[in-house]
Design a protein around this motif. Sequence first.
Motif, PDB file in Angstrom:
ATOM      1  N   THR A   1     -35.107   9.722  23.970  1.00 20.27           N
ATOM      2  CA  THR A   1     -34.114   8.654  23.870  1.00 20.27           C
ATOM      3  C   THR A   1     -34.524   7.662  22.792  1.00 20.27           C
ATOM      4  N   ARG A   2     -33.601   7.350  21.913  1.00 22.07           N
ATOM      5  CA  ARG A   2     -33.865   6.347  20.884  1.00 22.07           C
ATOM      6  C   ARG A   2     -34.092   5.001  21.563  1.00 22.07           C
ATOM      7  N   LYS A   3     -34.962   4.171  20.996  1.00 30.38           N
ATOM      8  CA  LYS A   3     -35.284   2.848  21.521  1.00 30.38           C
ATOM      9  C   LYS A   3     -34.986   1.803  20.455  1.00 30.38           C
TER      10      LYS A   3
ATOM     11  N   ASP B   1     -37.070   6.566  16.963  1.00 31.13           N
ATOM     12  CA  ASP B   1     -37.066   7.680  17.907  1.00 31.13           C
ATOM     13  C   ASP B   1     -38.273   7.677  18.839  1.00 31.13           C
TER      14      ASP B   1
ATOM     15  N   GLU C   1     -41.460   5.177  20.782  1.00 31.69           N
ATOM     16  CA  GLU C   1     -41.925   3.826  21.108  1.00 31.69           C
ATOM     17  C   GLU C   1     -43.045   3.384  20.181  1.00 31.69           C
TER      18      GLU C   1
ATOM     19  N   LYS D   1     -35.374  -1.442  24.577  1.00 28.25           N
ATOM     20  CA  LYS D   1     -34.213  -0.951  25.323  1.00 28.25           C
ATOM     21  C   LYS D   1     -33.877   0.449  24.842  1.00 28.25           C
ATOM     22  N   ASP D   2     -33.252   1.213  25.707  1.00 31.07           N
ATOM     23  CA  ASP D   2     -32.813   2.552  25.339  1.00 31.07           C
ATOM     24  C   ASP D   2     -31.534   2.481  24.520  1.00 31.07           C
ATOM     25  N   GLY D   3     -31.404   3.392  23.563  1.00 27.93           N
ATOM     26  CA  GLY D   3     -30.189   3.488  22.765  1.00 27.93           C
ATOM     27  C   GLY D   3     -30.350   2.858  21.404  1.00 27.93           C
TER      28      GLY D   3
END
Length: 82
Positions: free
Chosen positions: A2-4, A24, A26, A58-60
């Motif tokens: 999940t993109r952050k 992409d 952390e 945050k995710d997305g």
Amino acid sequence: MTRKYIDCREFPSDTHCSVAIAADSEEELLEIAVQHAVSVHKHTDSPELRAAIRGLFKDGTPPEHFLSPGTPAGIPEGVRTH
């Protein structure tokens, strides 16, 4: 995976920073966010700063427009309604 992202618009500052950073991983996001915090916001790189920044991820992907507290839903900050 999940993109952050992290978005400076969510945090009031004297510079009114509008930078949002996404990655992409952390680790990649953390390195860039720390560089930004140190160079632009004059923080000192430390384990505490890194932990605080990582806790704000945050995710997305960041939204195109940021709704500041008190802004009616659906009306981005800076957009006039009349």
